[in-house]
Design a protein around this motif. Structure first.
Motif, PDB file in Angstrom:
ATOM      1  N   GLY A   1      36.614  -7.884   9.341  1.00  0.00           N
ATOM      2  CA  GLY A   1      36.214  -8.923  10.281  1.00  0.00           C
ATOM      3  C   GLY A   1      34.969  -9.659   9.801  1.00  0.00           C
ATOM      4  N   LEU A   2      34.505 -10.554  10.650  1.00  0.00           N
ATOM      5  CA  LEU A   2      33.376 -11.420  10.314  1.00  0.00           C
ATOM      6  C   LEU A   2      32.026 -10.723  10.448  1.00  0.00           C
ATOM      7  CD1 LEU A   2      34.559 -14.591  12.245  1.00  0.00           C
ATOM      8  CD2 LEU A   2      34.407 -14.355   9.760  1.00  0.00           C
ATOM      9  N   HIS A   3      31.043 -11.298   9.768  1.00  0.00           N
ATOM     10  CA  HIS A   3      29.624 -10.969   9.933  1.00  0.00           C
ATOM     11  C   HIS A   3      29.284  -9.516   9.621  1.00  0.00           C
ATOM     12  CE1 HIS A   3      29.547 -14.935  11.601  1.00  0.00           C
ATOM     13  NE2 HIS A   3      30.257 -14.576  12.664  1.00  0.00           N
ATOM     14  N   GLN A   4      29.867  -8.987   8.567  1.00  0.00           N
ATOM     15  CA  GLN A   4      29.598  -7.610   8.175  1.00  0.00           C
ATOM     16  C   GLN A   4      28.373  -7.537   7.263  1.00  0.00           C
ATOM     17  OE1 GLN A   4      31.794  -4.809   9.212  1.00  0.00           O
ATOM     18  NE2 GLN A   4      31.940  -6.511  10.652  1.00  0.00           N
ATOM     19  N   THR A   5      27.590  -6.492   7.418  1.00  0.00           N
ATOM     20  CA  THR A   5      26.475  -6.268   6.502  1.00  0.00           C
ATOM     21  C   THR A   5      26.996  -5.531   5.279  1.00  0.00           C
ATOM     22  OG1 THR A   5      25.895  -4.093   7.386  1.00  0.00           O
ATOM     23  CG2 THR A   5      24.866  -6.032   8.455  1.00  0.00           C
ATOM     24  N   PRO A   6      26.293  -5.627   4.168  1.00  0.00           N
ATOM     25  CA  PRO A   6      26.709  -4.837   3.000  1.00  0.00           C
ATOM     26  C   PRO A   6      26.813  -3.340   3.322  1.00  0.00           C
ATOM     27  CG  PRO A   6      25.171  -6.522   2.316  1.00  0.00           C
ATOM     28  CD  PRO A   6      25.205  -6.551   3.832  1.00  0.00           C
ATOM     29  N   GLU A   7      25.909  -2.839   4.148  1.00  0.00           N
ATOM     30  CA  GLU A   7      25.957  -1.424   4.531  1.00  0.00           C
ATOM     31  C   GLU A   7      27.247  -1.099   5.283  1.00  0.00           C
ATOM     32  OE1 GLU A   7      21.751  -2.565   3.824  1.00  0.00           O
ATOM     33  OE2 GLU A   7      23.339  -3.465   5.017  1.00  0.00           O
ATOM     34  N   GLN A   8      27.641  -1.955   6.212  1.00  0.00           N
ATOM     35  CA  GLN A   8      28.882  -1.733   6.959  1.00  0.00           C
ATOM     36  C   GLN A   8      30.094  -1.760   6.032  1.00  0.00           C
ATOM     37  OE1 GLN A   8      28.171  -5.013   9.676  1.00  0.00           O
ATOM     38  NE2 GLN A   8      28.133  -3.599  11.433  1.00  0.00           N
ATOM     39  N   ILE A   9      30.083  -2.677   5.084  1.00  0.00           N
ATOM     40  CA  ILE A   9      31.206  -2.819   4.156  1.00  0.00           C
ATOM     41  C   ILE A   9      31.327  -1.574   3.281  1.00  0.00           C
ATOM     42  CG2 ILE A   9      32.060  -4.124   2.161  1.00  0.00           C
ATOM     43  CD1 ILE A   9      30.641  -6.611   3.556  1.00  0.00           C
ATOM     44  N   VAL A  10      30.221  -1.117   2.717  1.00  0.00           N
ATOM     45  CA  VAL A  10      30.255   0.070   1.863  1.00  0.00           C
ATOM     46  C   VAL A  10      30.616   1.304   2.671  1.00  0.00           C
ATOM     47  CG1 VAL A  10      28.834   1.577   0.391  1.00  0.00           C
ATOM     48  CG2 VAL A  10      28.745  -0.914   0.099  1.00  0.00           C
ATOM     49  N   ASP A  11      30.063   1.428   3.877  1.00  0.00           N
ATOM     50  CA  ASP A  11      30.422   2.555   4.746  1.00  0.00           C
ATOM     51  C   ASP A  11      31.933   2.578   5.003  1.00  0.00           C
ATOM     52  OD1 ASP A  11      27.787   3.411   4.960  1.00  0.00           O
ATOM     53  OD2 ASP A  11      27.490   2.556   6.973  1.00  0.00           O
ATOM     54  N   THR A  12      32.489   1.426   5.309  1.00  0.00           N
ATOM     55  CA  THR A  12      33.932   1.345   5.576  1.00  0.00           C
ATOM     56  C   THR A  12      34.728   1.737   4.339  1.00  0.00           C
ATOM     57  OG1 THR A  12      33.630  -0.373   7.243  1.00  0.00           O
ATOM     58  CG2 THR A  12      35.831  -0.190   6.257  1.00  0.00           C
ATOM     59  N   ALA A  13      34.337   1.219   3.180  1.00  0.00           N
ATOM     60  CA  ALA A  13      35.064   1.527   1.944  1.00  0.00           C
ATOM     61  C   ALA A  13      35.056   3.027   1.651  1.00  0.00           C
ATOM     62  CB  ALA A  13      34.465   0.745   0.780  1.00  0.00           C
ATOM     63  N   ILE A  14      33.918   3.667   1.856  1.00  0.00           N
ATOM     64  CA  ILE A  14      33.825   5.105   1.606  1.00  0.00           C
ATOM     65  C   ILE A  14      34.642   5.876   2.641  1.00  0.00           C
ATOM     66  CG2 ILE A  14      32.235   7.072   1.603  1.00  0.00           C
ATOM     67  CD1 ILE A  14      30.152   5.116   0.314  1.00  0.00           C
ATOM     68  N   GLN A  15      34.496   5.511   3.904  1.00  0.00           N
ATOM     69  CA  GLN A  15      35.238   6.203   4.971  1.00  0.00           C
ATOM     70  C   GLN A  15      36.749   6.048   4.820  1.00  0.00           C
ATOM     71  OE1 GLN A  15      33.641   4.564   8.575  1.00  0.00           O
ATOM     72  NE2 GLN A  15      31.664   5.553   8.308  1.00  0.00           N
ATOM     73  N   GLU A  16      37.174   4.893   4.342  1.00  0.00           N
ATOM     74  CA  GLU A  16      38.603   4.611   4.213  1.00  0.00           C
ATOM     75  C   GLU A  16      39.166   5.039   2.860  1.00  0.00           C
ATOM     76  OE1 GLU A  16      40.663   3.597   6.521  1.00  0.00           O
ATOM     77  OE2 GLU A  16      39.133   3.283   8.052  1.00  0.00           O
ATOM     78  N   ASP A  17      38.329   5.656   2.022  1.00  0.00           N
ATOM     79  CA  ASP A  17      38.748   6.107   0.697  1.00  0.00           C
ATOM     80  C   ASP A  17      39.346   4.943  -0.105  1.00  0.00           C
ATOM     81  OD1 ASP A  17      38.965   8.053  -1.281  1.00  0.00           O
ATOM     82  OD2 ASP A  17      40.969   8.650  -0.663  1.00  0.00           O
ATOM     83  N   ALA A  18      38.647   3.810  -0.059  1.00  0.00           N
ATOM     84  CA  ALA A  18      39.135   2.597  -0.715  1.00  0.00           C
ATOM     85  C   ALA A  18      39.004   2.676  -2.230  1.00  0.00           C
ATOM     86  CB  ALA A  18      38.363   1.382  -0.198  1.00  0.00           C
ATOM     87  N   ASP A  19      39.920   2.001  -2.890  1.00  0.00           N
ATOM     88  CA  ASP A  19      39.875   1.856  -4.338  1.00  0.00           C
ATOM     89  C   ASP A  19      39.108   0.601  -4.737  1.00  0.00           C
ATOM     90  OD1 ASP A  19      41.715   4.090  -5.061  1.00  0.00           O
ATOM     91  OD2 ASP A  19      43.128   2.889  -3.888  1.00  0.00           O
ATOM     92  N   ALA A  20      39.054  -0.371  -3.822  1.00  0.00           N
ATOM     93  CA  ALA A  20      38.403  -1.639  -4.129  1.00  0.00           C
ATOM     94  C   ALA A  20      37.870  -2.290  -2.863  1.00  0.00           C
ATOM     95  CB  ALA A  20      39.379  -2.593  -4.816  1.00  0.00           C
ATOM     96  N   ILE A  21      36.889  -3.170  -3.080  1.00  0.00           N
ATOM     97  CA  ILE A  21      36.340  -4.014  -2.028  1.00  0.00           C
ATOM     98  C   ILE A  21      36.521  -5.454  -2.485  1.00  0.00           C
ATOM     99  CG2 ILE A  21      34.257  -4.775  -0.807  1.00  0.00           C
ATOM    100  CD1 ILE A  21      33.116  -1.936  -1.266  1.00  0.00           C
ATOM    101  N   GLY A  22      37.133  -6.266  -1.639  1.00  0.00           N
ATOM    102  CA  GLY A  22      37.261  -7.691  -1.897  1.00  0.00           C
ATOM    103  C   GLY A  22      36.370  -8.452  -0.927  1.00  0.00           C
ATOM    104  N   LEU A  23      35.395  -9.167  -1.467  1.00  0.00           N
ATOM    105  CA  LEU A  23      34.467  -9.924  -0.629  1.00  0.00           C
ATOM    106  C   LEU A  23      34.831 -11.401  -0.651  1.00  0.00           C
ATOM    107  CD1 LEU A  23      31.035  -8.387  -1.727  1.00  0.00           C
ATOM    108  CD2 LEU A  23      32.418  -7.796   0.269  1.00  0.00           C
TER     109      LEU A  23
END
Length: 136
Positions: A41-63
């Motif tokens: 969603g909109l207006h995410q902080t870098p901390e929120q994005i990285v937290d989500t990627a780690i929690q979701e066991d992501a392979d990649a982040i697309g900004l």
């Protein structure tokens, strides 16, 4: 990160930019190609994005960045990934990013930058070929 199952990608809109149509188009293209996608969603902080990627066991982040703050936002996401021992999560992105800024961003660790008009098939193919080294 896990090596089985579909490629997992977090698609995020960092900062104050409120235009997310492109991010949603990319998220849908990746999902339609068989990847698991979490759109933050909109207006995410870098901390929120990285937290989500780690929690979701992501392979990649697309900004998706259209605000002009790409140098700061990409750098912060990469820094947080290093701090949290999650550098194996590849970071790619797109948006209004001047050509002169692309090489320095890649030198910092951004895996790929897609500029406006990049076909969704090109982005899907790049993720398949470069994230985890296996097809979804």
């Amino acid at each position: 990160m896990g090596v089985s199952g579909p490629i997992r990608v977090v698609v995020a809109k960092p900062g104050l930019d409120g235009h997310d149509r492109g991010a949603k188009v990319i998220a849908r293209a990746l999902r339609d190609a068989g990847m698991e996608v979490v759109y933050t969603g909109l207006h995410q902080t870098p901390e929120q994005i990285v937290d989500t990627a780690i929690q979701e066991d992501a392979d990649a982040i697309g900004l998706s960045i259209l605000s002009g703050a790409h140098n700061t936002l990409f750098a912060k996401v990469l820094e947080l990934l290093r701090e949290r021992d999650a550098e194996d999560i590849k970071v790619f992105g797109g948006g209004i990013i001047p050509e002169d800024d692309i090489v320095p961003l890649k030198e910092q660790g951004v895996a790929e930058i897609f500029t406006p008009g990049a076909p969704t098939t090109e982005i899907v193919d790049w993720v398949r070929d470069n994230v985890r080294g296996i097809s979804a």
